[in-house]
Design an enzyme around this catalytic site. Sequence first.
Site, PDB file in Angstrom:
ATOM      1  N   ARG A 242      31.742  44.834  52.012  1.00 29.75           N
ATOM      2  CA  ARG A 242      32.433  43.459  52.063  1.00 29.75           C
ATOM      3  C   ARG A 242      31.499  42.363  52.433  1.00 29.75           C
ATOM      4  O   ARG A 242      30.567  42.757  53.137  1.00 29.75           O
ATOM      5  CB  ARG A 242      33.461  43.741  53.188  1.00 29.75           C
ATOM      6  N   GLU A 271      34.062  34.909  47.984  1.00 28.60           N
ATOM      7  CA  GLU A 271      34.068  35.219  46.627  1.00 28.60           C
ATOM      8  C   GLU A 271      35.224  34.830  45.875  1.00 28.60           C
ATOM      9  O   GLU A 271      36.258  35.063  46.274  1.00 28.60           O
ATOM     10  CB  GLU A 271      33.589  36.741  46.183  1.00 28.60           C
ATOM     11  N   HIS A 289      31.141  41.700  42.123  1.00 28.91           N
ATOM     12  CA  HIS A 289      32.253  42.583  42.572  1.00 28.91           C
ATOM     13  C   HIS A 289      32.540  43.793  41.746  1.00 28.91           C
ATOM     14  O   HIS A 289      33.780  43.960  41.475  1.00 28.91           O
ATOM     15  CB  HIS A 289      33.433  42.042  43.207  1.00 28.91           C
TER      16      HIS A 289
END
Length: 323
Positions: A242, A271, A289
């Site tokens: 994370r 993000e 991601h």
Amino acid sequence: MMKGHKPRILLTRRYPARVEAALAELFETVENPEDRRLSADEIIAQAVGCDGLLVCPTERMTAQVINALPESVRIIATFSVGYDHIDLEAARTRGIVVTHTPEVLTDATADVAMLLLLGAARGAYWGERMVREGRWGAWAPTHPLGIDVSGRRLGIIGMGHIGRALAKRARAFDMDIHYHNRRRLPPELEGDAIWHETLEEMLPLCDFLSLNCASTPETRGILNAETIALLPKGAVVINTARGDLVDDDALIAALQSGHVAAAGLDVFNNEPDIDPRYRELENVFLLPHLGSATPRTREAMGFRALDNLRAFFEGREPPDRLV
């Protein structure tokens, strides 16, 4: 499930086609055909008349949102293993069950962690740019150079499923594995990895450091100026967990100074609106991601979420219940 009655489920995003088809067989689904990131007000409004929600990490299920959900909502299933985007205490207070999708994204995420480790160490970003931009000159013995991986020391913060899967991959490169966990693993899971009770003990031994722990009040900002200073000069940092585990100011300063030689990052604070300074650094390998981003993994996540929803509405205990 009640005979002749299909629970109504809000799908906040588009999910793999096979997952959506299976959901539609069991439930009355409220879809988001544009796959648009819904605002908090839109989630609350579209949840009217719904019995449950299937959400993603893109939806911040804060206490304010959860407290505003209609009384009909009894379960929130998240399409993720992480659940830091959901206020569990608010859900518990409201009596709303929350589930997640552990284990099914382990291999895909560990693959990306190893990709980041190799890419950051060997200069995948600047090397590709040299080729694409026509800056690749004649071969030279002394430049440009990356960082050796084989036989080096890898420290892992968070030796859960993904951390252990990364360790397995790193052993193929003859890396020595060190880890920091809340508790020491049993011998059959630990293998030859070395447990460190404190970060202060482990970090000075880490040529490479991978963040693989959950985001909790205890771990947020775990990589900061103080902990970075404990790393050997020239260490490489990897994050597939994370973004809020990292103090961006501290990591960027360390990358600029060279104390951290390189970083491989798949997750970020805020993000997709990441700190723009990362884009300017040649020694950072960035991914958007992608940890779980394979068709097989995303389908497995969807079906895991479906299993939790089905169990709940059939009066059984959801297998991946958080609260």
